[in-house]
Design a protein around this motif. Structure first.
Motif, PDB file in Angstrom:
ATOM      1  N   LEU A  88       0.831  -1.211   0.000  1.00 31.58           N
ATOM      2  CA  LEU A  88       0.000   0.000   0.000  1.00 31.58           C
ATOM      3  C   LEU A  88       0.862   1.257   0.000  1.00 31.58           C
ATOM      4  O   LEU A  88       0.548   2.245  -0.680  1.00 31.58           O
ATOM      5  CB  LEU A  88      -0.923  -0.001   1.217  1.00 31.58           C
ATOM      6  N   VAL A  91       2.200   2.114  -3.485  1.00 38.17           N
ATOM      7  CA  VAL A  91       1.187   2.744  -4.335  1.00 38.17           C
ATOM      8  C   VAL A  91       0.933   4.178  -3.858  1.00 38.17           C
ATOM      9  O   VAL A  91       0.789   5.093  -4.672  1.00 38.17           O
ATOM     10  CB  VAL A  91      -0.119   1.927  -4.345  1.00 38.17           C
ATOM     11  N   ALA A  92       0.897   4.384  -2.553  1.00 39.32           N
ATOM     12  CA  ALA A  92       0.610   5.717  -2.007  1.00 39.32           C
ATOM     13  C   ALA A  92       1.679   6.736  -2.370  1.00 39.32           C
ATOM     14  O   ALA A  92       1.383   7.924  -2.524  1.00 39.32           O
ATOM     15  CB  ALA A  92       0.479   5.637  -0.481  1.00 39.32           C
ATOM     16  N   SER A  97       0.394   6.752  -9.901  1.00 36.02           N
ATOM     17  CA  SER A  97      -0.932   6.330  -9.452  1.00 36.02           C
ATOM     18  C   SER A  97      -1.892   7.517  -9.448  1.00 36.02           C
ATOM     19  O   SER A  97      -1.501   8.638  -9.144  1.00 36.02           O
ATOM     20  CB  SER A  97      -0.857   5.751  -8.043  1.00 36.02           C
ATOM     21  N   ARG A 101      -6.517   6.974  -5.738  1.00 35.68           N
ATOM     22  CA  ARG A 101      -5.936   5.689  -5.343  1.00 35.68           C
ATOM     23  C   ARG A 101      -4.780   5.908  -4.362  1.00 35.68           C
ATOM     24  O   ARG A 101      -4.638   5.180  -3.386  1.00 35.68           O
ATOM     25  CB  ARG A 101      -5.443   4.921  -6.552  1.00 35.68           C
ATOM     26  N   ARG A 102      -3.947   6.924  -4.638  1.00 36.26           N
ATOM     27  CA  ARG A 102      -2.839   7.229  -3.719  1.00 36.26           C
ATOM     28  C   ARG A 102      -3.362   7.578  -2.339  1.00 36.26           C
ATOM     29  O   ARG A 102      -2.829   7.115  -1.329  1.00 36.26           O
ATOM     30  CB  ARG A 102      -1.996   8.391  -4.262  1.00 36.26           C
ATOM     31  N   CYS A 105      -4.780   4.412  -0.596  1.00 36.13           N
ATOM     32  CA  CYS A 105      -3.690   3.514  -0.202  1.00 36.13           C
ATOM     33  C   CYS A 105      -2.887   4.105   0.953  1.00 36.13           C
ATOM     34  O   CYS A 105      -2.420   3.367   1.826  1.00 36.13           O
ATOM     35  CB  CYS A 105      -2.786   3.219  -1.395  1.00 36.13           C
ATOM     36  N   ALA A 109      -2.549   2.190   4.357  1.00 33.18           N
ATOM     37  CA  ALA A 109      -1.209   1.859   4.852  1.00 33.18           C
ATOM     38  C   ALA A 109      -1.044   2.338   6.291  1.00 33.18           C
ATOM     39  O   ALA A 109      -0.464   1.633   7.128  1.00 33.18           O
ATOM     40  CB  ALA A 109      -0.139   2.471   3.954  1.00 33.18           C
TER      41      ALA A 109
END
Length: 134
Positions: A88, A91-92, A97, A101-102, A105, A109
């Motif tokens: 996660l 992606v963050a 991304s 979504r960031r 995530c 996280a």
């Protein structure tokens, strides 16, 4: 080597706090449009150094602990969440991304990090949820 257990545990706990704090800072920078600072090489290398200390201390603790500690599954739960947290977090902090979504995530996280800490404190796989089901 068991006589060094308190010092190794202290290093591990400090590294956990430093790693989580740096991830929080990098995540906030990435979410606020300053992602270049979050991905700046010295910041990344500091993260690698902290995580190396964290992993080294964790492996030392595992070798020192009696085998009975592994009986209830709290270490396995922490390791499983660690994989989720890393995925996660990647992606963050990734610029490619989409922002939504960031953000999701990043929050997920942080939740995984918090659950890992609560599992470690409770020495139980449910962590903070242990008190809700009791």
């Amino acid at each position: 080597m068991i006589e060094f257990y308190p010092q190794i545990k202290s290093v591990h706990v400090l590294a956990v706090m430093a790693s989580g704090g740096l991830f929080l800072l990098r995540g906030v920078l990435a979410q606020s449009g300053h992602g270049a600072w979050a991905r700046y090489a010295p910041v990344r290398y500091l993260s690698y150094a902290i995580d190396t200390v964290l992993l080294t201390a964790a492996l030392m603790l595992v070798t020192l602990l009696p085998s009975a500690v592994f009986g209830n599954g709290w270490l396995a739960a922490k390791l499983g969440l660690l994989v989720v947290y890393i995925a996660l977090g990647m992606v963050a902090l990734r610029e490619a991304s989409p922002p939504r979504r960031r953000s999701l995530c990043f929050v997920a996280a942080l939740a995984a990090y918090g659950l890992m800490v609560s599992i470690a404190r409770a020495h139980h796989p449910l962590g903070v949820f242990l008190y809700w089901v009791s």
